[in-house]
Motif scaffolding. Structure first.
Motif, PDB file in Angstrom:
ATOM      1  N   LEU A 160      -0.774 -28.871  -5.478  1.00 49.49           N
ATOM      2  CA  LEU A 160      -0.858 -27.688  -6.328  1.00 49.49           C
ATOM      3  C   LEU A 160       0.180 -27.738  -7.437  1.00 49.49           C
ATOM      4  O   LEU A 160      -0.098 -27.413  -8.590  1.00 49.49           O
ATOM      5  CB  LEU A 160      -0.637 -26.424  -5.486  1.00 49.49           C
ATOM      6  N   GLY A 161       1.398 -28.150  -7.076  1.00 49.50           N
ATOM      7  CA  GLY A 161       2.451 -28.219  -8.072  1.00 49.50           C
ATOM      8  C   GLY A 161       2.372 -29.450  -8.945  1.00 49.50           C
ATOM      9  O   GLY A 161       2.910 -29.455 -10.057  1.00 49.50           O
ATOM     10  N   GLY A 162       1.708 -30.511  -8.451  1.00 45.63           N
ATOM     11  CA  GLY A 162       1.714 -31.783  -9.157  1.00 45.63           C
ATOM     12  C   GLY A 162       1.090 -31.726 -10.538  1.00 45.63           C
ATOM     13  O   GLY A 162       1.726 -32.083 -11.533  1.00 45.63           O
ATOM     14  N   ALA A 163      -0.159 -31.256 -10.614  1.00 49.55           N
ATOM     15  CA  ALA A 163      -0.842 -31.253 -11.904  1.00 49.55           C
ATOM     16  C   ALA A 163      -0.186 -30.299 -12.916  1.00 49.55           C
ATOM     17  O   ALA A 163       0.086 -30.698 -14.052  1.00 49.55           O
ATOM     18  CB  ALA A 163      -2.325 -30.906 -11.704  1.00 49.55           C
ATOM     19  N   PRO A 164       0.109 -29.036 -12.524  1.00 48.39           N
ATOM     20  CA  PRO A 164       0.799 -28.172 -13.495  1.00 48.39           C
ATOM     21  C   PRO A 164       2.184 -28.707 -13.878  1.00 48.39           C
ATOM     22  O   PRO A 164       2.575 -28.638 -15.047  1.00 48.39           O
ATOM     23  CB  PRO A 164       0.919 -26.834 -12.755  1.00 48.39           C
ATOM     24  N   LEU A 165       2.912 -29.232 -12.893  1.00 45.53           N
ATOM     25  CA  LEU A 165       4.231 -29.776 -13.186  1.00 45.53           C
ATOM     26  C   LEU A 165       4.132 -30.954 -14.141  1.00 45.53           C
ATOM     27  O   LEU A 165       4.915 -31.077 -15.096  1.00 45.53           O
ATOM     28  CB  LEU A 165       4.919 -30.217 -11.884  1.00 45.53           C
ATOM     29  N   GLY A 166       3.131 -31.827 -13.912  1.00 42.62           N
ATOM     30  CA  GLY A 166       2.926 -32.948 -14.814  1.00 42.62           C
ATOM     31  C   GLY A 166       2.601 -32.494 -16.226  1.00 42.62           C
ATOM     32  O   GLY A 166       3.111 -33.050 -17.205  1.00 42.62           O
ATOM     33  N   GLY A 167       1.745 -31.466 -16.335  1.00 43.72           N
ATOM     34  CA  GLY A 167       1.406 -30.949 -17.662  1.00 43.72           C
ATOM     35  C   GLY A 167       2.591 -30.317 -18.362  1.00 43.72           C
ATOM     36  O   GLY A 167       2.819 -30.544 -19.555  1.00 43.72           O
ATOM     37  N   ILE A 168       3.378 -29.533 -17.618  1.00 44.78           N
ATOM     38  CA  ILE A 168       4.536 -28.860 -18.211  1.00 44.78           C
ATOM     39  C   ILE A 168       5.592 -29.874 -18.642  1.00 44.78           C
ATOM     40  O   ILE A 168       6.146 -29.799 -19.748  1.00 44.78           O
ATOM     41  CB  ILE A 168       5.126 -27.839 -17.219  1.00 44.78           C
ATOM     42  N   ILE A 169       5.895 -30.844 -17.759  1.00 44.29           N
ATOM     43  CA  ILE A 169       6.887 -31.862 -18.089  1.00 44.29           C
ATOM     44  C   ILE A 169       6.448 -32.656 -19.311  1.00 44.29           C
ATOM     45  O   ILE A 169       7.229 -32.936 -20.225  1.00 44.29           O
ATOM     46  CB  ILE A 169       7.124 -32.803 -16.889  1.00 44.29           C
ATOM     47  N   THR A 170       5.160 -33.002 -19.347  1.00 45.61           N
ATOM     48  CA  THR A 170       4.635 -33.791 -20.464  1.00 45.61           C
ATOM     49  C   THR A 170       4.682 -33.014 -21.775  1.00 45.61           C
ATOM     50  O   THR A 170       5.062 -33.556 -22.829  1.00 45.61           O
ATOM     51  CB  THR A 170       3.193 -34.229 -20.161  1.00 45.61           C
ATOM     52  N   GLU A 171       4.303 -31.746 -21.711  1.00 40.12           N
ATOM     53  CA  GLU A 171       4.199 -30.949 -22.930  1.00 40.12           C
ATOM     54  C   GLU A 171       5.560 -30.527 -23.478  1.00 40.12           C
ATOM     55  O   GLU A 171       5.781 -30.518 -24.688  1.00 40.12           O
ATOM     56  CB  GLU A 171       3.347 -29.708 -22.658  1.00 40.12           C
ATOM     57  N   TYR A 172       6.481 -30.185 -22.578  1.00 39.06           N
ATOM     58  CA  TYR A 172       7.746 -29.604 -23.041  1.00 39.06           C
ATOM     59  C   TYR A 172       8.957 -30.524 -22.883  1.00 39.06           C
ATOM     60  O   TYR A 172      10.046 -30.183 -23.343  1.00 39.06           O
ATOM     61  CB  TYR A 172       8.012 -28.299 -22.286  1.00 39.06           C
TER      62      TYR A 172
END
Length: 510
Positions: A160-172
Protein backbone atom coordinates in the motif's frame (compact mmCIF):
# COMPACT_ATOMS: atom_id res chain seq x y z
CA UNK A 1 -6.13 -6.21 13.74
CA UNK A 2 -4.77 -9.77 13.60
CA UNK A 3 -3.45 -10.96 16.95
CA UNK A 4 -0.12 -12.75 17.10
CA UNK A 5 -0.68 -16.38 18.15
CA UNK A 6 1.04 -17.77 21.22
CA UNK A 7 4.62 -18.53 20.24
CA UNK A 8 4.92 -21.27 22.88
CA UNK A 9 2.32 -23.36 21.11
CA UNK A 10 4.30 -23.44 17.86
CA UNK A 11 7.95 -23.35 18.90
CA UNK A 12 9.90 -25.64 16.60
CA UNK A 13 12.66 -28.12 17.36
CA UNK A 14 15.05 -25.15 17.62
CA UNK A 15 13.27 -24.52 20.98
CA UNK A 16 13.40 -20.75 20.62
CA UNK A 17 12.29 -18.89 23.75
CA UNK A 18 9.36 -16.54 23.12
CA UNK A 19 11.55 -13.42 23.13
CA UNK A 20 13.85 -14.84 20.43
CA UNK A 21 10.86 -16.10 18.46
CA UNK A 22 9.43 -12.60 18.35
CA UNK A 23 12.80 -11.15 17.26
CA UNK A 24 12.83 -13.63 14.39
CA UNK A 25 9.22 -12.83 13.58
CA UNK A 26 9.98 -9.09 13.50
CA UNK A 27 13.07 -9.66 11.32
CA UNK A 28 11.15 -11.83 8.88
CA UNK A 29 8.38 -9.26 8.66
CA UNK A 30 10.98 -6.60 7.78
CA UNK A 31 12.44 -8.89 5.11
CA UNK A 32 8.95 -9.36 3.71
CA UNK A 33 8.40 -5.60 3.77
CA UNK A 34 11.62 -5.14 1.77
CA UNK A 35 10.35 -7.52 -0.89
CA UNK A 36 6.91 -5.89 -1.04
CA UNK A 37 8.26 -2.34 -1.15
CA UNK A 38 10.63 -3.13 -4.00
CA UNK A 39 7.89 -4.84 -6.00
CA UNK A 40 5.69 -1.73 -5.88
CA UNK A 41 7.83 1.32 -5.30
CA UNK A 42 9.63 1.19 -8.67
CA UNK A 43 6.55 1.30 -10.94
CA UNK A 44 5.62 5.00 -10.62
CA UNK A 45 9.25 5.99 -11.30
CA UNK A 46 9.55 4.08 -14.59
CA UNK A 47 8.39 6.89 -16.94
CA UNK A 48 10.90 9.36 -15.46
CA UNK A 49 13.68 6.78 -15.53
CA UNK A 50 12.85 6.36 -19.22
CA UNK A 51 13.13 10.09 -19.76
CA UNK A 52 16.50 10.21 -17.96
CA UNK A 53 18.13 7.14 -19.47
CA UNK A 54 16.45 6.41 -22.81
CA UNK A 55 14.45 3.69 -24.52
CA UNK A 56 11.47 1.88 -23.09
CA UNK A 57 13.07 -1.38 -24.27
CA UNK A 58 15.78 -0.99 -21.66
CA UNK A 59 13.11 -0.12 -19.13
CA UNK A 60 11.45 -3.50 -19.64
CA UNK A 61 14.77 -5.12 -18.75
CA UNK A 62 14.90 -3.14 -15.49
CA UNK A 63 11.86 -5.23 -14.52
CA UNK A 64 12.81 -8.47 -16.27
CA UNK A 65 16.44 -8.83 -15.13
CA UNK A 66 15.36 -8.55 -11.49
CA UNK A 67 12.94 -11.44 -11.90
CA UNK A 68 15.39 -13.45 -13.99
CA UNK A 69 18.23 -13.36 -11.42
CA UNK A 70 15.86 -13.86 -8.50
CA UNK A 71 14.45 -16.88 -10.32
CA UNK A 72 17.91 -18.37 -10.77
CA UNK A 73 18.77 -17.89 -7.11
CA UNK A 74 15.50 -19.09 -5.56
CA UNK A 75 16.00 -22.90 -5.70
CA UNK A 76 19.59 -22.54 -4.48
CA UNK A 77 18.53 -20.67 -1.35
CA UNK A 78 16.09 -23.43 -0.39
CA UNK A 79 18.59 -26.27 -0.63
CA UNK A 80 21.49 -24.31 0.84
CA UNK A 81 19.36 -23.30 3.81
CA UNK A 82 18.53 -26.99 4.36
CA UNK A 83 22.25 -27.70 4.35
CA UNK A 84 23.65 -24.82 6.40
CA UNK A 85 20.70 -23.39 8.32
CA UNK A 86 18.37 -20.47 7.77
CA UNK A 87 20.38 -17.64 9.37
CA UNK A 88 23.47 -17.68 7.09
CA UNK A 89 21.37 -17.74 3.94
CA UNK A 90 19.06 -14.99 5.18
CA UNK A 91 22.12 -12.84 5.91
CA UNK A 92 23.52 -13.42 2.42
CA UNK A 93 20.17 -12.68 0.75
CA UNK A 94 19.60 -9.40 2.61
CA UNK A 95 23.19 -8.17 2.12
CA UNK A 96 23.07 -8.84 -1.63
CA UNK A 97 19.69 -7.13 -1.90
CA UNK A 98 20.99 -4.05 -0.09
CA UNK A 99 24.17 -3.94 -2.20
CA UNK A 100 22.06 -4.04 -5.37
CA UNK A 101 19.78 -1.31 -4.02
CA UNK A 102 22.74 0.99 -3.34
CA UNK A 103 24.15 0.30 -6.82
CA UNK A 104 20.78 1.13 -8.43
CA UNK A 105 20.61 4.40 -6.52
CA UNK A 106 24.04 5.43 -7.79
CA UNK A 107 23.47 4.29 -11.42
CA UNK A 108 24.48 6.78 -14.11
CA UNK A 109 23.12 4.87 -17.12
CA UNK A 110 20.42 2.37 -18.04
CA UNK A 111 23.07 -0.35 -18.22
CA UNK A 112 24.25 0.35 -14.68
CA UNK A 113 20.68 0.40 -13.42
CA UNK A 114 20.00 -2.98 -15.05
CA UNK A 115 23.18 -4.39 -13.46
CA UNK A 116 22.12 -3.10 -10.05
CA UNK A 117 18.70 -4.68 -10.48
CA UNK A 118 20.40 -7.97 -11.37
CA UNK A 119 22.34 -7.88 -8.08
CA UNK A 120 19.15 -6.95 -6.23
CA UNK A 121 17.42 -9.93 -7.81
CA UNK A 122 20.06 -12.40 -6.64
CA UNK A 123 19.35 -11.27 -3.07
CA UNK A 124 15.60 -11.02 -3.54
CA UNK A 125 15.49 -14.65 -4.66
CA UNK A 126 15.93 -15.59 -1.02
CA UNK A 127 13.77 -13.00 0.72
CA UNK A 128 10.28 -14.40 0.19
CA UNK A 129 11.33 -18.06 -0.02
CA UNK A 130 13.48 -18.08 3.13
CA UNK A 131 10.77 -16.22 5.03
CA UNK A 132 8.27 -18.96 4.20
CA UNK A 133 10.75 -21.76 4.91
CA UNK A 134 11.76 -20.32 8.27
CA UNK A 135 8.14 -19.94 9.34
CA UNK A 136 7.48 -23.55 8.35
CA UNK A 137 10.15 -24.50 10.92
CA UNK A 138 8.42 -22.52 13.62
CA UNK A 139 4.67 -22.97 13.09
CA UNK A 140 2.42 -25.95 12.34
CA UNK A 141 0.47 -26.06 9.07
CA UNK A 142 -2.83 -25.81 10.95
CA UNK A 143 -1.79 -22.59 12.73
CA UNK A 144 0.29 -21.25 9.85
CA UNK A 145 -2.79 -19.72 8.23
CA UNK A 146 -3.03 -17.19 11.07
CA UNK A 147 0.61 -16.25 10.63
CA UNK A 148 0.04 -16.01 6.89
CA UNK A 149 -2.57 -13.39 7.77
CA UNK A 150 -0.01 -11.42 9.80
CA UNK A 151 2.60 -11.69 7.06
CA UNK A 152 -0.05 -10.82 4.51
CA UNK A 153 -1.02 -7.71 6.44
CA UNK A 154 2.59 -6.50 6.60
CA UNK A 155 3.18 -7.42 2.97
CA UNK A 156 0.12 -5.47 1.94
CA UNK A 157 0.84 -2.46 4.14
CA UNK A 158 4.25 -2.26 2.49
CA UNK A 159 2.54 -2.68 -0.87
CA UNK A 160 0.00 0.00 0.00
CA UNK A 161 2.79 2.39 0.89
CA UNK A 162 5.10 1.30 -1.92
CA UNK A 163 3.39 2.76 -4.96
CA UNK A 164 2.38 6.11 -3.38
CA UNK A 165 5.78 6.40 -1.71
CA UNK A 166 7.50 5.71 -5.02
CA UNK A 167 5.39 8.34 -6.75
CA UNK A 168 5.95 10.95 -4.05
CA UNK A 169 9.71 10.33 -3.85
CA UNK A 170 9.98 10.46 -7.64
CA UNK A 171 7.90 13.59 -8.04
CA UNK A 172 9.23 15.66 -5.15
CA UNK A 173 12.72 14.28 -4.55
CA UNK A 174 14.52 11.82 -6.85
CA UNK A 175 13.76 8.36 -8.19
CA UNK A 176 17.15 7.26 -6.81
CA UNK A 177 15.77 7.32 -3.28
CA UNK A 178 13.26 4.61 -4.10
CA UNK A 179 16.29 2.30 -3.88
CA UNK A 180 18.03 3.96 -0.95
CA UNK A 181 14.90 3.54 1.21
CA UNK A 182 15.68 -0.21 1.38
CA UNK A 183 18.92 0.33 3.32
CA UNK A 184 17.64 1.16 6.84
CA UNK A 185 14.95 -1.54 6.70
CA UNK A 186 17.47 -4.14 5.59
CA UNK A 187 20.00 -3.27 8.28
CA UNK A 188 17.32 -3.54 10.98
CA UNK A 189 16.26 -6.95 9.64
CA UNK A 190 19.87 -8.18 9.70
CA UNK A 191 20.27 -7.24 13.37
CA UNK A 192 17.00 -8.88 14.46
CA UNK A 193 17.60 -12.13 12.56
CA UNK A 194 21.18 -12.37 13.80
CA UNK A 195 19.98 -11.96 17.39
CA UNK A 196 17.02 -14.32 17.09
CA UNK A 197 17.97 -17.24 14.85
CA UNK A 198 20.50 -19.84 16.03
CA UNK A 199 23.81 -20.12 14.11
CA UNK A 200 23.65 -22.14 10.94
CA UNK A 201 24.60 -25.78 11.09
CA UNK A 202 24.63 -28.57 8.53
CA UNK A 203 21.33 -30.39 8.89
CA UNK A 204 20.61 -32.06 5.55
CA UNK A 205 22.94 -33.24 2.83
CA UNK A 206 22.00 -31.96 -0.61
CA UNK A 207 23.69 -31.91 -3.98
CA UNK A 208 23.04 -28.67 -5.83
CA UNK A 209 22.04 -29.08 -9.47
CA UNK A 210 24.12 -26.15 -10.68
CA UNK A 211 24.18 -27.37 -14.29
CA UNK A 212 20.41 -27.73 -14.34
CA UNK A 213 19.96 -24.21 -12.96
CA UNK A 214 22.46 -22.83 -15.49
CA UNK A 215 20.78 -24.50 -18.48
CA UNK A 216 17.31 -23.49 -17.26
CA UNK A 217 18.30 -19.85 -16.88
CA UNK A 218 20.12 -19.85 -20.24
CA UNK A 219 16.97 -21.20 -21.91
CA UNK A 220 14.83 -18.64 -20.10
CA UNK A 221 17.18 -15.80 -21.08
CA UNK A 222 17.06 -16.86 -24.73
CA UNK A 223 13.27 -16.98 -24.63
CA UNK A 224 13.05 -13.51 -23.05
CA UNK A 225 15.56 -12.10 -25.53
CA UNK A 226 13.53 -13.56 -28.40
CA UNK A 227 10.38 -11.88 -27.04
CA UNK A 228 12.19 -8.59 -26.51
CA UNK A 229 13.90 -8.49 -29.92
CA UNK A 230 10.89 -9.81 -31.79
CA UNK A 231 8.85 -6.82 -30.72
CA UNK A 232 11.52 -4.47 -32.18
CA UNK A 233 13.06 -6.32 -35.11
CA UNK A 234 10.15 -8.46 -36.28
CA UNK A 235 9.43 -12.09 -35.43
CA UNK A 236 11.22 -13.44 -38.52
CA UNK A 237 14.52 -11.61 -37.95
CA UNK A 238 17.67 -13.81 -37.76
CA UNK A 239 18.37 -12.91 -34.12
CA UNK A 240 14.84 -13.81 -33.00
CA UNK A 241 14.95 -17.13 -34.87
CA UNK A 242 18.41 -17.81 -33.42
CA UNK A 243 17.27 -17.18 -29.85
CA UNK A 244 14.19 -19.31 -30.47
CA UNK A 245 16.29 -22.24 -31.71
CA UNK A 246 18.65 -21.83 -28.76
CA UNK A 247 15.68 -21.97 -26.37
CA UNK A 248 14.47 -25.26 -27.83
CA UNK A 249 17.98 -26.81 -27.90
CA UNK A 250 18.67 -25.86 -24.28
CA UNK A 251 15.28 -27.14 -23.15
CA UNK A 252 15.95 -30.49 -24.85
CA UNK A 253 19.46 -30.63 -23.36
CA UNK A 254 17.99 -30.24 -19.89
CA UNK A 255 16.19 -33.59 -20.08
CA UNK A 256 19.26 -35.91 -20.07
CA UNK A 257 21.09 -33.64 -17.60
CA UNK A 258 18.23 -33.85 -15.10
CA UNK A 259 17.93 -37.61 -15.61
CA UNK A 260 21.55 -38.15 -14.48
CA UNK A 261 21.85 -35.91 -11.42
CA UNK A 262 21.08 -37.24 -7.97
CA UNK A 263 18.96 -34.24 -6.99
CA UNK A 264 17.52 -32.57 -10.10
CA UNK A 265 16.18 -29.04 -10.13
CA UNK A 266 12.65 -30.44 -9.90
CA UNK A 267 12.75 -33.62 -7.75
CA UNK A 268 10.65 -36.36 -9.39
CA UNK A 269 8.74 -36.89 -6.15
CA UNK A 270 7.51 -33.29 -6.43
CA UNK A 271 6.07 -34.03 -9.86
CA UNK A 272 4.29 -37.05 -8.38
CA UNK A 273 2.75 -34.90 -5.63
CA UNK A 274 -0.52 -33.73 -7.12
CA UNK A 275 -1.11 -30.99 -4.55
CA UNK A 276 2.34 -29.46 -5.05
CA UNK A 277 2.03 -29.74 -8.83
CA UNK A 278 -1.37 -28.06 -9.06
CA UNK A 279 -0.57 -25.40 -6.45
CA UNK A 280 2.68 -24.49 -8.19
CA UNK A 281 1.09 -24.51 -11.65
CA UNK A 282 -1.81 -22.27 -10.62
CA UNK A 283 0.39 -19.81 -8.74
CA UNK A 284 2.69 -19.61 -11.77
CA UNK A 285 -0.20 -18.92 -14.15
CA UNK A 286 -1.61 -16.21 -11.89
CA UNK A 287 1.85 -14.66 -11.51
CA UNK A 288 2.24 -14.49 -15.30
CA UNK A 289 -1.18 -12.88 -15.61
CA UNK A 290 -0.88 -10.34 -12.79
CA UNK A 291 2.75 -9.32 -13.34
CA UNK A 292 2.08 -8.85 -17.02
CA UNK A 293 -1.14 -6.93 -16.45
CA UNK A 294 0.23 -4.52 -13.83
CA UNK A 295 3.81 -4.04 -15.04
CA UNK A 296 3.02 -1.08 -17.30
CA UNK A 297 -0.21 0.13 -15.70
CA UNK A 298 1.49 3.14 -13.98
CA UNK A 299 2.87 4.13 -17.39
CA UNK A 300 -0.64 3.87 -18.86
CA UNK A 301 -2.15 5.92 -16.02
CA UNK A 302 0.43 8.67 -16.51
CA UNK A 303 0.36 8.81 -20.31
CA UNK A 304 -3.31 8.03 -20.97
CA UNK A 305 -4.88 9.04 -17.65
CA UNK A 306 -2.70 12.15 -17.35
CA UNK A 307 -1.87 11.39 -13.71
CA UNK A 308 1.28 12.53 -11.96
CA UNK A 309 3.72 9.89 -10.64
CA UNK A 310 2.32 10.34 -7.12
CA UNK A 311 -1.28 10.06 -8.37
CA UNK A 312 -0.51 6.93 -10.41
CA UNK A 313 0.98 5.39 -7.28
CA UNK A 314 -2.17 6.19 -5.31
CA UNK A 315 -4.29 4.68 -8.09
CA UNK A 316 -2.55 1.34 -7.48
CA UNK A 317 -3.49 1.33 -3.78
CA UNK A 318 -6.85 -0.52 -4.16
CA UNK A 319 -5.08 -3.69 -5.32
CA UNK A 320 -2.98 -3.73 -2.17
CA UNK A 321 -6.01 -2.88 -0.01
CA UNK A 322 -7.95 -5.82 -1.41
CA UNK A 323 -4.91 -8.04 -0.94
CA UNK A 324 -4.50 -7.08 2.71
CA UNK A 325 -8.15 -7.53 3.61
CA UNK A 326 -8.47 -10.96 2.03
CA UNK A 327 -5.09 -12.18 3.33
CA UNK A 328 -6.04 -11.43 6.92
CA UNK A 329 -9.55 -12.86 6.63
CA UNK A 330 -8.54 -15.83 4.47
CA UNK A 331 -5.62 -16.78 6.72
CA UNK A 332 -7.80 -16.80 9.83
CA UNK A 333 -10.50 -18.84 8.06
CA UNK A 334 -7.95 -21.45 6.95
CA UNK A 335 -6.76 -21.80 10.55
CA UNK A 336 -10.33 -21.96 11.87
CA UNK A 337 -11.73 -24.44 9.35
CA UNK A 338 -8.64 -26.42 8.35
CA UNK A 339 -9.80 -26.05 4.72
CA UNK A 340 -7.93 -24.31 1.93
CA UNK A 341 -9.41 -25.34 -1.44
CA UNK A 342 -12.60 -23.28 -1.23
CA UNK A 343 -10.58 -20.11 -0.62
CA UNK A 344 -8.10 -20.90 -3.40
CA UNK A 345 -10.89 -21.52 -5.93
CA UNK A 346 -12.73 -18.35 -4.89
CA UNK A 347 -9.50 -16.36 -5.11
CA UNK A 348 -8.62 -17.45 -8.64
CA UNK A 349 -12.21 -16.89 -9.77
CA UNK A 350 -12.31 -13.38 -8.33
CA UNK A 351 -8.92 -12.43 -9.81
CA UNK A 352 -9.97 -13.74 -13.24
CA UNK A 353 -13.23 -11.78 -13.16
CA UNK A 354 -11.33 -8.63 -12.17
CA UNK A 355 -8.91 -8.99 -15.07
CA UNK A 356 -11.81 -9.40 -17.50
CA UNK A 357 -13.40 -6.21 -16.14
CA UNK A 358 -10.07 -4.39 -16.43
CA UNK A 359 -9.84 -5.52 -20.06
CA UNK A 360 -13.22 -3.97 -20.82
CA UNK A 361 -12.33 -0.82 -18.87
CA UNK A 362 -9.01 -0.36 -20.66
CA UNK A 363 -10.89 -0.43 -23.98
CA UNK A 364 -13.49 2.08 -22.80
CA UNK A 365 -10.79 4.31 -21.22
CA UNK A 366 -12.83 5.42 -18.18
CA UNK A 367 -11.62 7.82 -15.51
CA UNK A 368 -8.44 6.52 -13.79
CA UNK A 369 -10.37 6.24 -10.51
CA UNK A 370 -12.55 3.53 -12.08
CA UNK A 371 -9.47 1.65 -13.30
CA UNK A 372 -7.99 1.90 -9.82
CA UNK A 373 -11.21 0.69 -8.21
CA UNK A 374 -11.21 -2.44 -10.36
CA UNK A 375 -7.82 -3.32 -8.91
CA UNK A 376 -9.47 -3.99 -5.52
CA UNK A 377 -11.12 -7.33 -6.49
CA UNK A 378 -7.91 -8.35 -8.27
CA UNK A 379 -5.94 -7.89 -5.04
CA UNK A 380 -8.69 -9.55 -3.00
CA UNK A 381 -8.59 -12.62 -5.22
CA UNK A 382 -4.84 -12.95 -4.88
CA UNK A 383 -5.12 -12.56 -1.11
CA UNK A 384 -7.54 -15.48 -0.88
CA UNK A 385 -5.33 -17.61 -3.11
CA UNK A 386 -1.81 -17.08 -1.76
CA UNK A 387 -1.96 -18.45 1.83
CA UNK A 388 -4.08 -21.42 0.83
CA UNK A 389 -1.69 -22.66 -1.86
CA UNK A 390 1.41 -22.27 0.30
CA UNK A 391 -0.15 -24.06 3.29
CA UNK A 392 -1.53 -26.77 0.98
CA UNK A 393 1.75 -27.89 -0.58
CA UNK A 394 3.87 -27.41 2.56
CA UNK A 395 1.41 -29.67 4.38
CA UNK A 396 1.44 -32.24 1.56
CA UNK A 397 5.20 -32.76 1.16
CA UNK A 398 7.59 -34.64 3.44
CA UNK A 399 8.95 -32.24 6.11
CA UNK A 400 12.51 -32.80 4.92
CA UNK A 401 11.44 -31.50 1.49
CA UNK A 402 9.78 -28.29 2.68
CA UNK A 403 12.80 -26.17 1.77
CA UNK A 404 13.11 -27.69 -1.70
CA UNK A 405 9.35 -27.65 -2.30
CA UNK A 406 8.96 -24.01 -1.26
CA UNK A 407 11.99 -22.76 -3.18
CA UNK A 408 11.13 -24.74 -6.31
CA UNK A 409 7.58 -23.41 -6.25
CA UNK A 410 9.02 -19.92 -5.81
CA UNK A 411 11.36 -20.59 -8.73
CA UNK A 412 8.43 -21.18 -11.08
CA UNK A 413 6.54 -18.17 -9.76
CA UNK A 414 9.57 -15.96 -10.39
CA UNK A 415 9.97 -17.49 -13.82
CA UNK A 416 6.31 -16.75 -14.46
CA UNK A 417 6.78 -13.14 -13.37
CA UNK A 418 9.72 -12.67 -15.73
CA UNK A 419 7.79 -14.29 -18.57
CA UNK A 420 4.67 -12.23 -17.86
CA UNK A 421 6.56 -8.94 -17.92
CA UNK A 422 8.41 -9.93 -21.09
CA UNK A 423 5.19 -10.88 -22.86
CA UNK A 424 3.59 -7.60 -21.73
CA UNK A 425 6.66 -5.70 -22.93
CA UNK A 426 6.50 -7.47 -26.29
CA UNK A 427 2.79 -6.61 -26.66
CA UNK A 428 3.49 -3.01 -25.71
CA UNK A 429 6.37 -2.75 -28.19
CA UNK A 430 4.29 -4.26 -31.00
CA UNK A 431 1.70 -1.50 -30.54
CA UNK A 432 3.99 1.49 -29.99
CA UNK A 433 7.07 0.39 -31.93
CA UNK A 434 6.22 2.60 -34.87
CA UNK A 435 7.36 5.95 -36.19
CA UNK A 436 5.29 9.02 -35.38
CA UNK A 437 5.21 11.77 -38.05
CA UNK A 438 5.70 15.18 -36.45
CA UNK A 439 6.04 18.71 -37.69
CA UNK A 440 8.26 19.74 -40.60
CA UNK A 441 8.53 16.22 -41.99
CA UNK A 442 10.38 14.82 -38.97
CA UNK A 443 9.61 11.47 -37.35
CA UNK A 444 9.98 10.22 -33.77
CA UNK A 445 10.20 6.68 -32.49
CA UNK A 446 7.00 6.33 -30.50
CA UNK A 447 8.65 3.63 -28.37
CA UNK A 448 11.03 6.21 -26.92
CA UNK A 449 8.42 8.86 -26.10
CA UNK A 450 8.23 9.40 -22.34
CA UNK A 451 6.44 12.02 -20.28
CA UNK A 452 8.85 14.81 -21.16
CA UNK A 453 8.77 14.03 -24.88
CA UNK A 454 4.96 13.66 -24.90
CA UNK A 455 4.56 17.15 -23.45
CA UNK A 456 6.46 18.60 -26.43
CA UNK A 457 3.99 17.17 -28.99
CA UNK A 458 0.89 18.95 -30.23
CA UNK A 459 -2.62 17.71 -29.39
CA UNK A 460 -3.03 15.58 -32.55
CA UNK A 461 0.33 13.89 -32.08
CA UNK A 462 -0.38 13.25 -28.42
CA UNK A 463 -3.71 11.64 -29.35
CA UNK A 464 -1.94 9.22 -31.71
CA UNK A 465 0.58 8.19 -29.03
CA UNK A 466 -2.09 7.81 -26.35
CA UNK A 467 -4.27 5.72 -28.68
CA UNK A 468 -1.44 3.28 -29.32
CA UNK A 469 -0.72 2.93 -25.60
CA UNK A 470 -4.40 2.38 -24.86
CA UNK A 471 -4.66 -0.43 -27.43
CA UNK A 472 -1.50 -2.00 -26.00
CA UNK A 473 -2.84 -2.06 -22.43
CA UNK A 474 -6.12 -3.55 -23.70
CA UNK A 475 -4.21 -6.38 -25.41
CA UNK A 476 -2.10 -6.96 -22.28
CA UNK A 477 -5.17 -7.24 -20.02
CA UNK A 478 -6.95 -9.50 -22.52
CA UNK A 479 -3.96 -11.86 -22.59
CA UNK A 480 -3.75 -11.83 -18.78
CA UNK A 481 -7.46 -12.71 -18.55
CA UNK A 482 -7.02 -15.81 -20.72
CA UNK A 483 -4.03 -16.99 -18.66
CA UNK A 484 -5.90 -16.45 -15.37
CA UNK A 485 -8.90 -18.38 -16.75
CA UNK A 486 -6.60 -21.37 -17.36
CA UNK A 487 -5.56 -21.13 -13.72
CA UNK A 488 -9.22 -21.18 -12.67
CA UNK A 489 -9.79 -24.38 -14.61
CA UNK A 490 -6.73 -25.99 -13.00
CA UNK A 491 -7.43 -24.99 -9.37
CA UNK A 492 -10.69 -26.91 -9.36
CA UNK A 493 -8.67 -30.15 -9.48
CA UNK A 494 -6.70 -29.30 -6.29
CA UNK A 495 -7.14 -32.11 -3.73
CA UNK A 496 -8.18 -31.25 -0.14
CA UNK A 497 -6.02 -32.71 2.63
CA UNK A 498 -6.29 -32.45 6.41
CA UNK A 499 -3.81 -29.92 7.82
CA UNK A 500 -1.26 -31.17 10.35
CA UNK A 501 -1.11 -29.69 13.87
CA UNK A 502 2.69 -30.11 14.10
CA UNK A 503 5.46 -27.79 12.96
CA UNK A 504 7.88 -29.02 10.29
CA UNK A 505 10.67 -30.25 12.58
CA UNK A 506 8.25 -32.09 14.88
CA UNK A 507 6.59 -33.79 11.92
CA UNK A 508 10.01 -35.08 10.86
CA UNK A 509 10.69 -36.41 14.33
CA UNK A 510 7.29 -38.07 14.45
Amino acid sequence: MTAVPNAKDDTAAMALPPDRFHRVLAGLLLVLALSALDANIVGPALPLITSDFGALGGLAWVLTIFLLTSTAATPLYGKLSDMYGRRPLLMVAVVLFLAGSAFCGMAQSMGQLILGRAIQGVGAGGLMTLTQITMSDLVSPRRRGSYQGIFGAVFTLASLGGAPLGGIITEYWSWRWIFYVNLPLGLAALVLLWMGLPPGKRTTSHQIDYLGVLITMAATSCLLLALNRGSHEGWTSPSVIGFGIATVVLALALVPVEARVKEPLIPPRMLRNRIWLIATGVSTLLTIAVFGALAFLPLYLQLVGELSPAESGLAMVPSAAGLMLSLVIGGRLITKTGRYKVFAVAGVGLATAALILLTVASYAAPHPIIMGGLLFPLGAGLGLLMPGLTVAFQNAVDPKDIGAATSTSGFFRSLGGAFGISVAGAILASHVGVLLPVRQGEVKEMYNIGLNQLAQLNAAEQAVVIGHYQSAIFAIFATASVIAALGFLAIRALPEQDLSDQAGSKRSAG
